[in-house]
Design a protein around this motif. Sequence first.
Motif, PDB file in Angstrom:
ATOM      1  N   ASN A   1      43.294  43.164  44.698  1.00  0.00           N
ATOM      2  CA  ASN A   1      42.466  43.145  45.898  1.00  0.00           C
ATOM      3  C   ASN A   1      41.743  41.809  45.978  1.00  0.00           C
ATOM      4  OD1 ASN A   1      41.176  44.019  48.221  1.00  0.00           O
ATOM      5  ND2 ASN A   1      39.490  44.969  47.111  1.00  0.00           N
ATOM      6  N   LEU A   2      42.057  41.024  46.992  1.00  0.00           N
ATOM      7  CA  LEU A   2      41.431  39.734  47.234  1.00  0.00           C
ATOM      8  C   LEU A   2      40.448  39.849  48.396  1.00  0.00           C
ATOM      9  CD1 LEU A   2      44.618  37.472  46.965  1.00  0.00           C
ATOM     10  CD2 LEU A   2      42.847  37.777  45.225  1.00  0.00           C
TER      11      LEU A   2
ATOM     12  N   PRO B   1      45.131  49.253  35.206  1.00  0.00           N
ATOM     13  CA  PRO B   1      43.854  49.667  35.817  1.00  0.00           C
ATOM     14  C   PRO B   1      42.805  48.573  35.643  1.00  0.00           C
ATOM     15  CG  PRO B   1      44.732  51.371  34.351  1.00  0.00           C
ATOM     16  CD  PRO B   1      45.534  50.127  34.088  1.00  0.00           C
ATOM     17  N   THR B   2      41.938  48.438  36.621  1.00  0.00           N
ATOM     18  CA  THR B   2      40.882  47.435  36.555  1.00  0.00           C
ATOM     19  C   THR B   2      39.585  48.031  37.073  1.00  0.00           C
ATOM     20  OG1 THR B   2      40.167  45.233  37.268  1.00  0.00           O
ATOM     21  CG2 THR B   2      41.434  46.515  38.839  1.00  0.00           C
ATOM     22  N   LEU B   3      38.464  47.486  36.630  1.00  0.00           N
ATOM     23  CA  LEU B   3      37.158  47.906  37.132  1.00  0.00           C
ATOM     24  C   LEU B   3      36.599  46.912  38.146  1.00  0.00           C
ATOM     25  CD1 LEU B   3      35.512  49.165  33.800  1.00  0.00           C
ATOM     26  CD2 LEU B   3      36.570  50.535  35.616  1.00  0.00           C
ATOM     27  N   ILE B   4      37.380  45.870  38.441  1.00  0.00           N
ATOM     28  CA  ILE B   4      36.921  44.831  39.366  1.00  0.00           C
ATOM     29  C   ILE B   4      37.328  45.207  40.796  1.00  0.00           C
ATOM     30  CG2 ILE B   4      37.129  42.401  40.012  1.00  0.00           C
ATOM     31  CD1 ILE B   4      37.541  41.756  37.083  1.00  0.00           C
ATOM     32  N   PRO B   5      36.382  45.424  41.689  1.00  0.00           N
ATOM     33  CA  PRO B   5      36.718  45.848  43.052  1.00  0.00           C
ATOM     34  C   PRO B   5      37.357  44.758  43.899  1.00  0.00           C
ATOM     35  CG  PRO B   5      34.354  45.509  42.845  1.00  0.00           C
ATOM     36  CD  PRO B   5      34.915  45.371  41.466  1.00  0.00           C
ATOM     37  N   GLU B   6      37.055  43.475  43.588  1.00  0.00           N
ATOM     38  CA  GLU B   6      37.606  42.377  44.381  1.00  0.00           C
ATOM     39  C   GLU B   6      37.623  41.113  43.531  1.00  0.00           C
ATOM     40  OE1 GLU B   6      36.668  41.703  48.809  1.00  0.00           O
ATOM     41  OE2 GLU B   6      35.407  40.215  47.791  1.00  0.00           O
ATOM     42  N   PHE B   7      38.778  40.458  43.475  1.00  0.00           N
ATOM     43  CA  PHE B   7      38.920  39.226  42.698  1.00  0.00           C
ATOM     44  C   PHE B   7      38.588  38.038  43.595  1.00  0.00           C
ATOM     45  CE2 PHE B   7      41.349  42.234  40.255  1.00  0.00           C
ATOM     46  CZ  PHE B   7      41.146  41.848  38.932  1.00  0.00           C
ATOM     47  N   THR B   8      37.533  37.321  43.250  1.00  0.00           N
ATOM     48  CA  THR B   8      37.026  36.269  44.128  1.00  0.00           C
ATOM     49  C   THR B   8      37.306  34.861  43.627  1.00  0.00           C
ATOM     50  OG1 THR B   8      34.859  36.405  43.045  1.00  0.00           O
ATOM     51  CG2 THR B   8      35.180  37.732  45.034  1.00  0.00           C
ATOM     52  N   ASP B   9      37.877  34.714  42.409  1.00  0.00           N
ATOM     53  CA  ASP B   9      38.210  33.371  41.947  1.00  0.00           C
ATOM     54  C   ASP B   9      39.705  33.280  41.673  1.00  0.00           C
ATOM     55  OD1 ASP B   9      38.908  33.821  39.085  1.00  0.00           O
ATOM     56  OD2 ASP B   9      36.822  34.421  38.918  1.00  0.00           O
ATOM     57  N   PHE B  10      40.156  32.105  41.272  1.00  0.00           N
ATOM     58  CA  PHE B  10      41.586  31.843  41.156  1.00  0.00           C
ATOM     59  C   PHE B  10      42.207  32.312  39.841  1.00  0.00           C
ATOM     60  CE2 PHE B  10      40.554  28.252  44.200  1.00  0.00           C
ATOM     61  CZ  PHE B  10      41.227  28.806  45.274  1.00  0.00           C
TER      62      PHE B  10
END
Length: 299
Positions: free
Chosen positions: A187-188, A153-162
């Motif tokens: 989710n990217l 589980p994650t609280l990050i809605p979108e991963f924007t870095d590498f």
Amino acid sequence: MKYLYLIFFILYFTGLSAQTPELVTDRVYQSMDYLKHLKQEFGIADSLSKYERQINNELRFEDTEDRIIPIVFHVLHLGLEERVSEDKIAQQIDYLNQDFAGETIDTLYSEGGVIDRRNLERYAGRKANTQIQFCLPTETPSGLPTLGVNYIPTLIPEFTDFEAMKSIENGVLGWDSKRYLNIWVCNLPEGNAGFAQMPMGPELLDGIVIDFEYLEQIGEEGSIFNGGKTLTHLIGTYLGLYPLWGEDRCQDDYVSDTPIHNAPNHLVINGNHISTCSGYPTEMTNNFMDNTMDGNVSM
């Protein structure tokens, strides 16, 4: 009253899990951008060039037994929508094994009718069984049983870095890269299908990142990315293959039997698509390392 709430939640979550994934209409790979990032931040340019020269000098074509690579999927999910099912992942493994065994047949679908593929026939003899196969591991690095799918589980809605998804703070650390191929599913940003680390990169970052939607598309009727070819392309990069256009337009992929492409091709491309690069070769639009729709690629 509490029973009404219970029924509501059961129906709500059942409805979510039964939803058909929204169809994705575009796909962009970020592997070459990630490679530039690694060259700038980790200085891998010289070691990668040395590795590529060594491979070129020592490459031999010999009949060997299949090499089986265990893949662990780290699925980072904010909700049920991003929690890719084990069935979808099992389908993806099946497609990978077909693709790398040279058993995939392209359909070359076209809304306008039959596609002229005469110029592609010259490439037919270059299709081969790579003798690479894939499986889900049955043991974790510490020896515990596993199904090969690691739900986080994650609280990050979108991963924007590498790198965030590969960290213990925001995602999960990869398993031993000498024993497993790590694939982070998350989710990217929209349109970003994912990126792969080429050989000689940092060991702790080794692996592939893929947007969850491209796994959810597998087997979905009407999707142009339903054949699992997104991950096939990314694994090609992970194993050392450049996209057919190289690091930039009209550059080399350093493979002698593929033509120079001026850029990635998208969606449906006719079989006699001519490159604008020097020599104007017919582009190999049915190659996994291009970017045409899944039904158009087979080698």
